[in-house]
Motif scaffolding. Structure first.
Motif, PDB file in Angstrom:
ATOM      1  N   MET A   1       0.923  -1.298  -0.005  1.00  0.00           N
ATOM      2  CA  MET A   1       0.218   0.329  -0.168  1.00  0.00           C
ATOM      3  C   MET A   1       1.014   1.196  -0.252  1.00  0.00           C
ATOM      4  N   ARG A   2       0.534   1.761  -0.733  1.00  0.00           N
ATOM      5  CA  ARG A   2       1.230   3.459  -0.917  1.00  0.00           C
ATOM      6  C   ARG A   2       0.671   4.272  -0.040  1.00  0.00           C
ATOM      7  N   SER A   3       0.975   5.076   1.312  1.00  0.00           N
ATOM      8  CA  SER A   3       0.168   5.872   2.149  1.00  0.00           C
ATOM      9  C   SER A   3       0.176   7.230   1.192  1.00  0.00           C
ATOM     10  N   VAL A   4      -0.615   7.835   2.063  1.00  0.00           N
ATOM     11  CA  VAL A   4      -0.701   9.403   1.479  1.00  0.00           C
ATOM     12  C   VAL A   4      -0.232  10.197   2.274  1.00  0.00           C
ATOM     13  N   HIS A   5       0.227  11.527   1.511  1.00  0.00           N
ATOM     14  CA  HIS A   5       1.363  12.490   2.818  1.00  0.00           C
ATOM     15  C   HIS A   5       1.535  13.435   1.288  1.00  0.00           C
ATOM     16  N   TYR A   6      -0.233  14.150   1.965  1.00  0.00           N
ATOM     17  CA  TYR A   6       0.458  15.860   0.625  1.00  0.00           C
ATOM     18  C   TYR A   6       0.775  16.627   1.354  1.00  0.00           C
ATOM     19  N   SER A   7       0.335  17.486   0.943  1.00  0.00           N
ATOM     20  CA  SER A   7       0.977  19.029   1.842  1.00  0.00           C
ATOM     21  C   SER A   7       0.670  20.528   0.676  1.00  0.00           C
TER      22      SER A   7
ATOM     23  N   ARG B   1      -3.465  13.031   4.580  1.00  0.00           N
ATOM     24  CA  ARG B   1      -2.663  11.879   4.876  1.00  0.00           C
ATOM     25  C   ARG B   1      -3.913  11.193   5.379  1.00  0.00           C
ATOM     26  N   ASP B   2      -3.880   9.619   5.054  1.00  0.00           N
ATOM     27  CA  ASP B   2      -4.692   8.694   5.109  1.00  0.00           C
ATOM     28  C   ASP B   2      -5.003   8.547   6.521  1.00  0.00           C
ATOM     29  N   VAL B   3      -6.443   8.210   6.653  1.00  0.00           N
ATOM     30  CA  VAL B   3      -6.793   8.221   8.572  1.00  0.00           C
ATOM     31  C   VAL B   3      -5.847   7.017   9.183  1.00  0.00           C
ATOM     32  N   THR B   4      -5.906   6.827  10.226  1.00  0.00           N
ATOM     33  CA  THR B   4      -5.441   5.704  11.674  1.00  0.00           C
ATOM     34  C   THR B   4      -6.943   5.920  12.201  1.00  0.00           C
ATOM     35  N   PRO B   5      -6.630   4.420  13.105  1.00  0.00           N
ATOM     36  CA  PRO B   5      -8.192   4.232  13.591  1.00  0.00           C
ATOM     37  C   PRO B   5      -7.290   5.497  15.142  1.00  0.00           C
ATOM     38  N   ASP B   6      -5.858   6.424  15.072  1.00  0.00           N
ATOM     39  CA  ASP B   6      -6.136   7.064  16.225  1.00  0.00           C
ATOM     40  C   ASP B   6      -6.572   8.500  15.450  1.00  0.00           C
ATOM     41  N   ASP B   7      -7.672   8.718  14.290  1.00  0.00           N
ATOM     42  CA  ASP B   7      -7.980   9.354  13.366  1.00  0.00           C
ATOM     43  C   ASP B   7      -9.743   9.689  14.307  1.00  0.00           C
TER      44      ASP B   7
END
Length: 185
Positions: free
Chosen positions: A1-7, A14-20
């Motif tokens: 999986m290519r994760s997203v980080h775009y500024s 960024r991709d959501v995580t369970p911490d969100d």
């Protein structure tokens, strides 16, 4: 999986995580923030399910759905959700949806978010067409999309089922070449 980080300038994606979960619940659980969305405010348990589904969708090959946390670059907080869904029948076209926490309304953040999703879609994913639908009553979304360089295409009658009945949608779109010229102008 290519994760997203775009500024961008004020926002990042960024991709959501369970911490969100709590931050997303602050958006999707708020009756004012969901007023123009096709669903009632979500419970925390429903947000947990949305995040779990987003993680599964992020691992798909090819990836067609991006559920992204919207980060305020100044505070580092998650203040919204941006979603980009590539049409499997037309893989150069995608739909975007946006939602921001209420305390960030009225500051141009919606426009910045639409701009950032367009940049991610056109530059990051090399899409040709990006579109979004809004409630006819959502003039803030109308302004955000128009200022970001999207064009109002027209009305889709009874486009979505809402908790109160069928609702029309106003469709906006951007094409990569037009968007590039708009940004250059």
């Amino acid at each position: 999986m290519r994760s997203v980080h775009y500024s961008g300038g004020r926002l990042s994606l960024r991709d959501v995580t369970p911490d969100d979960v709590d931050a997303i619940h602050a958006v999707y659980g708020d009756p004012a923030a969901t007023e123009h969305l096709p669903f009632s405010p979500r419970t925390r348990a429903e947000i947990e399910q949305i995040v779990t589904a987003a993680l599964t969708l992020a691992a798909a090959v090819p990836r067609q759905v991006y559920v992204l946390a919207v980060i305020d670059n100044e505070s580092g907080q998650v203040i919204g959700v941006g979603r980009l869904r590539i049409d499997p029948e037309h893989p150069h076209s995608a739909e975007i949806t946006v939602a921001l926490r209420r305390d960030h309304w009225g500051r141009g953040m919606g426009t910045d978010l639409v701009r950032l999703l367009l940049a991610f879609g056109f530059r990051g994913l090399r899409l040709h067409r990006i579109w979004g639908a809004r409630s006819p009553a959502n003039t803030a979304a109308q302004l955000a999309m128009l200022v970001a360089g999207m064009v109002e295409e027209g009305r889709a009658r009874h486009h979505v089922a809402t908790p109160t009945g069928w609702r029309d949608s106003i469709i906006h779109s951007a094409l990569r070449d037009e968007w590039e010229r708009y940004r250059a102008g």
